[in-house]
Motif scaffolding. Structure first.
Motif, PDB file in Angstrom:
ATOM      1  N   ASP A 133      42.771  20.748  41.241  1.00 21.34           N
ATOM      2  CA  ASP A 133      44.359  20.215  41.259  1.00 21.34           C
ATOM      3  C   ASP A 133      45.396  21.577  41.520  1.00 21.34           C
ATOM      4  OD1 ASP A 133      43.360  21.803  38.955  1.00 21.34           O
ATOM      5  OD2 ASP A 133      45.199  21.141  37.570  1.00 21.34           O
ATOM      6  N   LEU A 134      44.450  22.745  41.800  1.00 18.73           N
ATOM      7  CA  LEU A 134      45.322  23.886  42.322  1.00 18.73           C
ATOM      8  C   LEU A 134      44.759  24.209  43.560  1.00 18.73           C
ATOM      9  CD1 LEU A 134      45.208  25.963  38.991  1.00 18.73           C
ATOM     10  CD2 LEU A 134      47.014  24.932  39.981  1.00 18.73           C
ATOM     11  N   PHE A 135      44.278  23.217  44.403  1.00 17.11           N
ATOM     12  CA  PHE A 135      43.710  23.488  45.768  1.00 17.11           C
ATOM     13  C   PHE A 135      44.946  23.745  46.597  1.00 17.11           C
ATOM     14  CE2 PHE A 135      42.563  21.967  50.231  1.00 17.11           C
ATOM     15  CZ  PHE A 135      41.416  23.112  50.342  1.00 17.11           C
ATOM     16  N   ILE A 153      46.369  35.729  30.034  1.00 18.93           N
ATOM     17  CA  ILE A 153      47.551  34.671  29.442  1.00 18.93           C
ATOM     18  C   ILE A 153      48.597  34.612  30.239  1.00 18.93           C
ATOM     19  CG2 ILE A 153      48.967  34.322  27.522  1.00 18.93           C
ATOM     20  CD1 ILE A 153      45.849  33.984  26.752  1.00 18.93           C
ATOM     21  N   GLU A 154      48.884  33.449  30.806  1.00 24.15           N
ATOM     22  CA  GLU A 154      49.796  33.215  32.038  1.00 24.15           C
ATOM     23  C   GLU A 154      51.161  32.581  31.078  1.00 24.15           C
ATOM     24  OE1 GLU A 154      48.208  31.592  35.677  1.00 24.15           O
ATOM     25  OE2 GLU A 154      47.638  33.570  35.784  1.00 24.15           O
ATOM     26  N   ASP A 155      51.731  33.744  30.609  1.00 24.02           N
ATOM     27  CA  ASP A 155      53.023  33.100  29.769  1.00 24.02           C
ATOM     28  C   ASP A 155      54.118  33.604  30.224  1.00 24.02           C
ATOM     29  OD1 ASP A 155      52.574  35.796  29.493  1.00 24.02           O
ATOM     30  OD2 ASP A 155      52.797  35.936  27.155  1.00 24.02           O
ATOM     31  N   ALA A 211      57.674  33.232  39.138  1.00 24.72           N
ATOM     32  CA  ALA A 211      57.142  31.886  39.205  1.00 24.72           C
ATOM     33  C   ALA A 211      55.480  32.092  39.366  1.00 24.72           C
ATOM     34  CB  ALA A 211      57.467  30.872  40.095  1.00 24.72           C
ATOM     35  N   TYR A 212      54.738  31.251  39.032  1.00 25.42           N
ATOM     36  CA  TYR A 212      53.415  31.176  38.993  1.00 25.42           C
ATOM     37  C   TYR A 212      52.783  31.917  40.033  1.00 25.42           C
ATOM     38  CZ  TYR A 212      49.067  28.618  39.863  1.00 25.42           C
ATOM     39  OH  TYR A 212      47.646  28.699  40.275  1.00 25.42           O
ATOM     40  N   HIS A 213      53.079  31.417  41.182  1.00 25.16           N
ATOM     41  CA  HIS A 213      52.342  31.909  42.389  1.00 25.16           C
ATOM     42  C   HIS A 213      52.377  33.433  42.635  1.00 25.16           C
ATOM     43  CE1 HIS A 213      51.744  28.017  43.950  1.00 25.16           C
ATOM     44  NE2 HIS A 213      52.723  27.575  43.930  1.00 25.16           N
ATOM     45  N   ILE A 235      38.059  30.937  40.391  1.00 24.04           N
ATOM     46  CA  ILE A 235      37.208  29.590  39.795  1.00 24.04           C
ATOM     47  C   ILE A 235      38.253  28.826  38.995  1.00 24.04           C
ATOM     48  CG2 ILE A 235      35.323  28.612  38.864  1.00 24.04           C
ATOM     49  CD1 ILE A 235      33.723  31.158  39.171  1.00 24.04           C
ATOM     50  N   ARG A 236      38.740  27.628  39.519  1.00 23.52           N
ATOM     51  CA  ARG A 236      39.714  26.889  38.962  1.00 23.52           C
ATOM     52  C   ARG A 236      39.674  25.467  39.418  1.00 23.52           C
ATOM     53  NH1 ARG A 236      45.099  29.916  41.622  1.00 23.52           N
ATOM     54  NH2 ARG A 236      44.559  29.283  43.694  1.00 23.52           N
ATOM     55  N   GLY A 237      40.377  24.454  39.024  1.00 31.67           N
ATOM     56  CA  GLY A 237      40.549  23.057  39.347  1.00 31.67           C
ATOM     57  C   GLY A 237      40.828  22.713  40.501  1.00 31.67           C
ATOM     58  N   ALA A 252      53.041  35.800  40.371  1.00 29.90           N
ATOM     59  CA  ALA A 252      52.064  36.461  39.159  1.00 29.90           C
ATOM     60  C   ALA A 252      50.572  36.446  39.426  1.00 29.90           C
ATOM     61  CB  ALA A 252      52.355  35.892  37.847  1.00 29.90           C
ATOM     62  N   VAL A 253      50.260  34.952  39.762  1.00 28.09           N
ATOM     63  CA  VAL A 253      48.634  35.115  40.003  1.00 28.09           C
ATOM     64  C   VAL A 253      48.122  35.968  41.085  1.00 28.09           C
ATOM     65  CG1 VAL A 253      46.959  33.514  40.855  1.00 28.09           C
ATOM     66  CG2 VAL A 253      48.708  32.710  39.145  1.00 28.09           C
ATOM     67  N   VAL A 254      49.018  36.212  42.199  1.00 27.00           N
ATOM     68  CA  VAL A 254      48.385  36.721  43.287  1.00 27.00           C
ATOM     69  C   VAL A 254      48.180  38.324  42.977  1.00 27.00           C
ATOM     70  CG1 VAL A 254      48.720  35.067  45.154  1.00 27.00           C
ATOM     71  CG2 VAL A 254      50.284  36.862  44.773  1.00 27.00           C
ATOM     72  N   THR A 270      35.320  37.276  37.645  1.00 26.19           N
ATOM     73  CA  THR A 270      36.305  35.774  37.580  1.00 26.19           C
ATOM     74  C   THR A 270      37.040  35.941  36.593  1.00 26.19           C
ATOM     75  OG1 THR A 270      36.308  33.524  38.278  1.00 26.19           O
ATOM     76  CG2 THR A 270      34.554  34.503  36.625  1.00 26.19           C
ATOM     77  N   ARG A 271      37.984  34.693  36.304  1.00 27.26           N
ATOM     78  CA  ARG A 271      39.019  34.900  35.243  1.00 27.26           C
ATOM     79  C   ARG A 271      39.388  33.414  34.756  1.00 27.26           C
ATOM     80  NH1 ARG A 271      42.644  31.803  37.532  1.00 27.26           N
ATOM     81  NH2 ARG A 271      43.583  32.614  39.246  1.00 27.26           N
ATOM     82  N   PHE A 272      39.552  33.180  33.644  1.00 30.18           N
ATOM     83  CA  PHE A 272      40.168  31.928  33.065  1.00 30.18           C
ATOM     84  C   PHE A 272      41.620  32.301  32.743  1.00 30.18           C
ATOM     85  CE2 PHE A 272      40.874  28.807  29.512  1.00 30.18           C
ATOM     86  CZ  PHE A 272      41.032  27.745  30.402  1.00 30.18           C
ATOM     87  N   ALA A 273      42.642  31.653  33.263  1.00 34.57           N
ATOM     88  CA  ALA A 273      44.020  31.844  33.156  1.00 34.57           C
ATOM     89  C   ALA A 273      44.940  30.817  32.726  1.00 34.57           C
ATOM     90  CB  ALA A 273      44.443  32.514  34.730  1.00 34.57           C
ATOM     91  N   PRO A 274      44.513  30.560  31.421  1.00 41.50           N
ATOM     92  CA  PRO A 274      45.704  29.413  30.600  1.00 41.50           C
ATOM     93  C   PRO A 274      47.034  29.814  30.523  1.00 41.50           C
ATOM     94  CG  PRO A 274      44.015  30.476  29.109  1.00 41.50           C
ATOM     95  CD  PRO A 274      43.706  31.154  30.519  1.00 41.50           C
ATOM     96  N   SER A 275      47.745  28.943  30.612  1.00 41.99           N
ATOM     97  CA  SER A 275      49.115  29.042  30.130  1.00 41.99           C
ATOM     98  C   SER A 275      49.274  28.589  28.576  1.00 41.99           C
ATOM     99  CB  SER A 275      50.134  28.280  30.939  1.00 41.99           C
ATOM    100  OG  SER A 275      50.295  28.717  32.268  1.00 41.99           O
ATOM    101  N   PRO A 276      49.749  29.224  27.737  1.00 44.50           N
ATOM    102  CA  PRO A 276      50.005  28.943  26.403  1.00 44.50           C
ATOM    103  C   PRO A 276      51.031  28.132  26.141  1.00 44.50           C
ATOM    104  CG  PRO A 276      50.656  31.303  26.490  1.00 44.50           C
ATOM    105  CD  PRO A 276      49.971  30.637  27.817  1.00 44.50           C
TER     106      PRO A 276
HETATM  107  N1  GLU Z   1      48.097  29.244  34.395  1.00 42.66           N
HETATM  108  C1  GLU Z   1      47.556  28.180  35.448  1.00 42.66           C
HETATM  109  C2  GLU Z   1      47.437  26.932  34.580  1.00 42.66           C
HETATM  110  O1  GLU Z   1      47.179  27.106  33.250  1.00 42.66           O
HETATM  111  C3  GLU Z   1      46.321  28.569  36.100  1.00 42.66           C
HETATM  112  C4  GLU Z   1      46.297  29.793  36.995  1.00 42.66           C
HETATM  113  C5  GLU Z   1      45.229  29.875  37.622  1.00 42.66           C
HETATM  114  O2  GLU Z   1      44.069  29.566  37.510  1.00 42.66           O
HETATM  115  O3  GLU Z   1      45.303  30.327  38.956  1.00 42.66           O
HETATM  116  O4  GLU Z   1      47.394  25.901  35.098  1.00 42.66           O
END
Ligand code: GLU
Length: 276
Positions: free
Chosen positions: A211-213, A41-43, A189-191, A207-209, A193-195, A5-11
């Motif tokens: 809000d990303l459903f 790091i989602e930058d 864009a985000y989508h 595993i994420r919030g 890069a994430v996939v 799994t991962r945690f993928a924050p944007s700085p």
């Molecule tokens: N980078 C996204 C954010 O900070 C999260 C991406 C994800 O968990 O898929 O909201």
């Protein structure tokens, strides 16, 4: 079974309690499954990311006692790879250039037959019209064409994903409309890069919030179009403050560095978040 799994924050700001909850939820899940935990790091949005925010991510997570694998993947180092995905989608006619401004899109959605909540659906311009706009230097975004995707896949009925709390969920990618996959100031864009990264990094559990459903539905479609494996998903509850509202960067929620400076300990945070 392997568990990654991962945690993928944007700085794009300082981490707050909500981020801590998300990171800890993923990290604890990895630990209890004997699996791996990655930090990414989602930058990709260079207009909003700052190096000091990235440095603070490492500092804050270490303070929480979280350990991650190195090297950490930084999306800005891989823009050419995401671009190649975009080119592949363009070659198959799955994305189109949209010259409408955000304001025009908002107005258009407001006029949609099913009311203001309907997500934007557009269509490519004719070749001549597009050439003229490009020649005039008009800015545009690349949007995923739900119509083209629908044709290519023969409908979205086969698309589903596993959600830990909901079980098998039928994907409804149309929820998000023709999402933007790239724009002038943000090359990808985000989508997308994430996939790309979840597949490349062998992530088995996202595993994420909560809000990303909705994003998961869109990403499920991209996985189908790009032939990528589909991880299992868990959308955790969003942490709410004492006032019952969820924490968000834009609300200037108390940041982890402020809490640390005020003498709050990680253990206090764990208890507050319901982790024993
Ligand atoms: N980078 C996204 C954010 O900070 C999260 C991406 C994800 O968990 O898929 O909201």
């Amino acid at each position: 079974m392997s568990f990654v799994t991962r945690f993928a924050p944007s700085p794009t700001g300082w981490l707050h309690r909500g981020h801590a909850f998300s990171a800890l939820t993923a990290w604890r899940a990895a630990r209890s499954a004997g699996g791996r935990f990655l930090l990414r790091i989602e930058d990709i949005d260079a207009t909003r990311c700052r190096p000091e925010y990235e440095a603070a991510i490492f500092e804050d997570l270490a303070w929480l006692g979280i350990e991650w694998e190195t090297p950490v993947r930084r999306q800005s180092d891989h823009l050419a790879d995401y671009r190649a995905d975009l080119d592949a989608l363009a070659a198959r006619g799955l994305i189109y250039r949209c010259f409408r401004t955000r304001k025009e899109v908002a107005e258009e959605i407001g006029r949609a037959p099913h009311g203001p909540m309907e997500a934007f659906r557009g269509a490519p311009l004719s070749a001549d019209e597009e050439a003229a706009r490009l020649a005039a230097g008009a800015p545009y975004a690349w949007r995923l064409s739900l119509d083209a995707a629908d044709r290519e896949l023969g409908g979205f009925g086969q698309l589903s994903f596993h959600d830990e709390d909901r079980g098998t969920v039928a994907a409804r990618p149309a929820l998000g409309g023709d999402v933007v996959l790239a724009r002038k100031d943000v090359g990808v864009a985000y989508h997308l890069a994430v996939v790309h990264d979840d597949a490349l990094q062998g992530v088995t559990h996202v595993i994420r919030g909560e809000d990303l459903f909705e994003a998961t539905h869109v990403q499920r479609l991209l996985q189908a179009l790009l032939g990528l494996p589909v991880p299992a998903y868990r959308h955790h509850r969003l942490l709410a403050g004492a006032d019952g509202r969820r924490y968000a960067k834009r609300d200037r929620a108390e940041t982890l560095r402020e809490l640390r400076a005020a003498g709050v300990t990680p253990d206090e945070l764990f208890r507050e978040m319901g982790f024993e």
